[in-house]
Write a protein that holds these residues in place. Structure first.
Motif, PDB file in Angstrom:
ATOM      1  N   PHE A   1       9.761   3.008   9.036  1.00 14.81           N
ATOM      2  CA  PHE A   1       9.112   2.540  10.314  1.00 14.81           C
ATOM      3  C   PHE A   1       9.839   2.619  11.512  1.00 14.81           C
ATOM      4  CE2 PHE A   1       6.461   0.141  12.862  1.00 14.81           C
ATOM      5  CZ  PHE A   1       5.023   0.111  12.333  1.00 14.81           C
ATOM      6  N   LYS A   2      10.978   1.914  11.484  1.00 12.26           N
ATOM      7  CA  LYS A   2      11.778   1.736  12.895  1.00 12.26           C
ATOM      8  C   LYS A   2      12.033   3.293  13.291  1.00 12.26           C
ATOM      9  CE  LYS A   2      14.431  -0.628  15.699  1.00 12.26           C
ATOM     10  NZ  LYS A   2      14.235  -1.836  16.524  1.00 12.26           N
ATOM     11  N   GLN A   3      12.270   4.124  12.282  1.00 12.10           N
ATOM     12  CA  GLN A   3      12.818   5.506  12.703  1.00 12.10           C
ATOM     13  C   GLN A   3      11.466   6.268  13.433  1.00 12.10           C
ATOM     14  OE1 GLN A   3      13.735   7.738   9.257  1.00 12.10           O
ATOM     15  NE2 GLN A   3      14.399   9.720  10.483  1.00 12.10           N
ATOM     16  N   VAL A   4      10.429   6.066  12.767  1.00  8.31           N
ATOM     17  CA  VAL A   4       9.150   6.666  13.149  1.00  8.31           C
ATOM     18  C   VAL A   4       8.707   6.060  14.496  1.00  8.31           C
ATOM     19  CG1 VAL A   4       6.896   7.500  12.482  1.00  8.31           C
ATOM     20  CG2 VAL A   4       8.607   7.599  10.640  1.00  8.31           C
ATOM     21  N   PHE A   5       8.520   4.846  14.444  1.00  4.58           N
ATOM     22  CA  PHE A   5       7.796   4.246  15.700  1.00  4.58           C
ATOM     23  C   PHE A   5       8.659   3.688  16.753  1.00  4.58           C
ATOM     24  CE2 PHE A   5       4.504   4.416  12.246  1.00  4.58           C
ATOM     25  CZ  PHE A   5       3.527   4.543  12.849  1.00  4.58           C
ATOM     26  N   GLY A   6       9.911   3.379  16.221  1.00  3.70           N
ATOM     27  CA  GLY A   6      10.865   2.687  17.182  1.00  3.70           C
ATOM     28  C   GLY A   6      11.081   1.399  17.585  1.00  3.70           C
ATOM     29  N   THR A   7      10.412   0.771  16.718  1.00  2.02           N
ATOM     30  CA  THR A   7      10.130  -0.753  16.712  1.00  2.02           C
ATOM     31  C   THR A   7       9.861  -1.346  15.508  1.00  2.02           C
ATOM     32  OG1 THR A   7       8.812  -2.418  17.782  1.00  2.02           O
ATOM     33  CG2 THR A   7       7.529  -0.759  16.969  1.00  2.02           C
ATOM     34  N   THR A   8       9.942  -2.716  15.235  1.00  2.46           N
ATOM     35  CA  THR A   8       9.513  -3.335  13.744  1.00  2.46           C
ATOM     36  C   THR A   8       8.245  -3.234  13.441  1.00  2.46           C
ATOM     37  OG1 THR A   8       9.147  -5.387  14.403  1.00  2.46           O
ATOM     38  CG2 THR A   8      11.652  -4.941  14.195  1.00  2.46           C
ATOM     39  N   ALA A   9       7.770  -3.146  12.468  1.00  2.00           N
ATOM     40  CA  ALA A   9       6.675  -3.031  11.834  1.00  2.00           C
ATOM     41  C   ALA A   9       5.828  -4.217  12.226  1.00  2.00           C
ATOM     42  CB  ALA A   9       6.560  -3.102  10.312  1.00  2.00           C
ATOM     43  N   LYS A  10       6.453  -5.626  12.269  1.00  2.00           N
ATOM     44  CA  LYS A  10       5.718  -6.603  12.728  1.00  2.00           C
ATOM     45  C   LYS A  10       5.172  -6.718  14.225  1.00  2.00           C
ATOM     46  CE  LYS A  10       5.986 -11.625  12.832  1.00  2.00           C
ATOM     47  NZ  LYS A  10       6.737 -12.818  12.245  1.00  2.00           N
ATOM     48  N   GLN A  11       6.075  -6.103  14.942  1.00  2.00           N
ATOM     49  CA  GLN A  11       5.701  -6.042  16.355  1.00  2.00           C
ATOM     50  C   GLN A  11       4.676  -5.099  16.529  1.00  2.00           C
ATOM     51  OE1 GLN A  11       9.641  -5.076  17.625  1.00  2.00           O
ATOM     52  NE2 GLN A  11       9.962  -7.247  18.711  1.00  2.00           N
TER      53      GLN A  11
ATOM     54  N   LEU B   1       0.803  -1.392   0.022  1.00  2.00           N
ATOM     55  CA  LEU B   1      -0.004   0.131  -0.018  1.00  2.00           C
ATOM     56  C   LEU B   1       0.850   1.147   0.065  1.00  2.00           C
ATOM     57  CD1 LEU B   1      -2.844  -0.666   2.443  1.00  2.00           C
ATOM     58  CD2 LEU B   1      -3.216  -0.215   0.224  1.00  2.00           C
ATOM     59  N   SER B   2       1.825   1.268   0.577  1.00  2.00           N
ATOM     60  CA  SER B   2       2.749   2.291   0.723  1.00  2.00           C
ATOM     61  C   SER B   2       3.634   2.774  -0.609  1.00  2.00           C
ATOM     62  CB  SER B   2       3.921   2.220   1.910  1.00  2.00           C
ATOM     63  OG  SER B   2       4.698   1.208   1.462  1.00  2.00           O
ATOM     64  N   ASN B   3       3.734   1.805  -1.331  1.00  2.00           N
ATOM     65  CA  ASN B   3       4.482   1.956  -2.752  1.00  2.00           C
ATOM     66  C   ASN B   3       5.849   2.257  -2.445  1.00  2.00           C
ATOM     67  OD1 ASN B   3       2.367   1.442  -4.709  1.00  2.00           O
ATOM     68  ND2 ASN B   3       1.643   3.741  -4.124  1.00  2.00           N
ATOM     69  N   MET B   4       6.425   1.880  -1.291  1.00  2.00           N
ATOM     70  CA  MET B   4       7.983   1.842  -0.944  1.00  2.00           C
ATOM     71  C   MET B   4       8.630   0.663  -1.163  1.00  2.00           C
ATOM     72  SD  MET B   4       7.395   4.305   2.621  1.00  2.00           S
ATOM     73  CE  MET B   4       9.130   4.544   2.847  1.00  2.00           C
ATOM     74  N   GLY B   5       9.891   0.675  -1.175  1.00  2.00           N
ATOM     75  CA  GLY B   5      10.617  -0.479  -1.363  1.00  2.00           C
ATOM     76  C   GLY B   5      10.595  -1.013   0.164  1.00  2.00           C
ATOM     77  N   LYS B   6      10.887  -2.332   0.312  1.00  2.00           N
ATOM     78  CA  LYS B   6      11.039  -3.173   1.600  1.00  2.00           C
ATOM     79  C   LYS B   6      12.035  -2.329   2.481  1.00  2.00           C
ATOM     80  CE  LYS B   6       9.047  -7.722   0.865  1.00  2.00           C
ATOM     81  NZ  LYS B   6       9.336  -9.004   1.152  1.00  2.00           N
ATOM     82  N   CYS B   7      13.025  -2.205   2.023  1.00  2.00           N
ATOM     83  CA  CYS B   7      14.249  -1.761   2.920  1.00  2.00           C
ATOM     84  C   CYS B   7      13.843  -0.352   3.267  1.00  2.00           C
ATOM     85  CB  CYS B   7      15.467  -1.783   2.450  1.00  2.00           C
ATOM     86  SG  CYS B   7      16.897  -1.443   3.064  1.00  2.00           S
TER      87      CYS B   7
END
Length: 150
Positions: free
Chosen positions: A80-90, A68-74
């Motif tokens: 995500f880690k930078q904004v939320f401080g955790t992994t997307a899965k968690q 949905l984000s149209n971004m590359g995985k990396c």
């Protein structure tokens, strides 16, 4: 003085080419198509956090959210880690658990309704999930949180 004129005329040509490009893009593509095209370029200006929060309930896993984000995985995982401080899965798992608890507390819901809304394939899978994440069976979860509300 001659160098200044060249720089000025180059700027004028660049501006005209830019205007022509955007004119052509607007003629041949819809706003949605242009948004998809330019989203990766403009992503730093758009609110990544708002996008994630607005779409987390619409997806079943991280790969769907990345799509949905149209971004590359990396890039997605780093941002995500930078904004939320955790992994997307968690983070998605925590959100799903909170939505399950909210659903249990807000209404007299059944195990079947929970399984359907949160895409569990079988009662055994849902029971295993509840034991793993809530330390109780689905029935115990419902009883525990519906009696807390009363």
């Amino acid at each position: 003085e001659i160098g200044v004129r060249l720089v000025g005329s180059e700027m004028c040509i660049r501006d005209r080419l830019q205007q022509e490009l955007f004119f052509l893009l607007r003629c041949f593509y819809t706003k949605e198509e242009l948004a998809l095209l330019f989203y990766p370029i403009l992503a730093t200006e758009l609110s990544f956090k708002d996008f994630i929060i607005g779409n987390c309930a619409k997806v079943n896993n991280v790969n769907e959210l990345i799509s949905l984000s149209n971004m590359g995985k990396c890039n997605f995982h780093c941002k995500f880690k930078q904004v939320f401080g955790t992994t997307a899965k968690q983070w998605l798992l925590k959100q799903r658990n909170q939505r399950i608890l909210n659903k249990v507390m807000e209404s007299e819901t059944t195990i079947g309704e929970l399984m359907e809304e949160f895409n569990f394939d079988s009662q055994a899978h849902f029971t295993h999930y509840c034991k793993q994440h809530f330390d109780c069976t689905p029935r115990e979860l419902i009883i525990k949180y519906q009696t807390m509300d009363q």
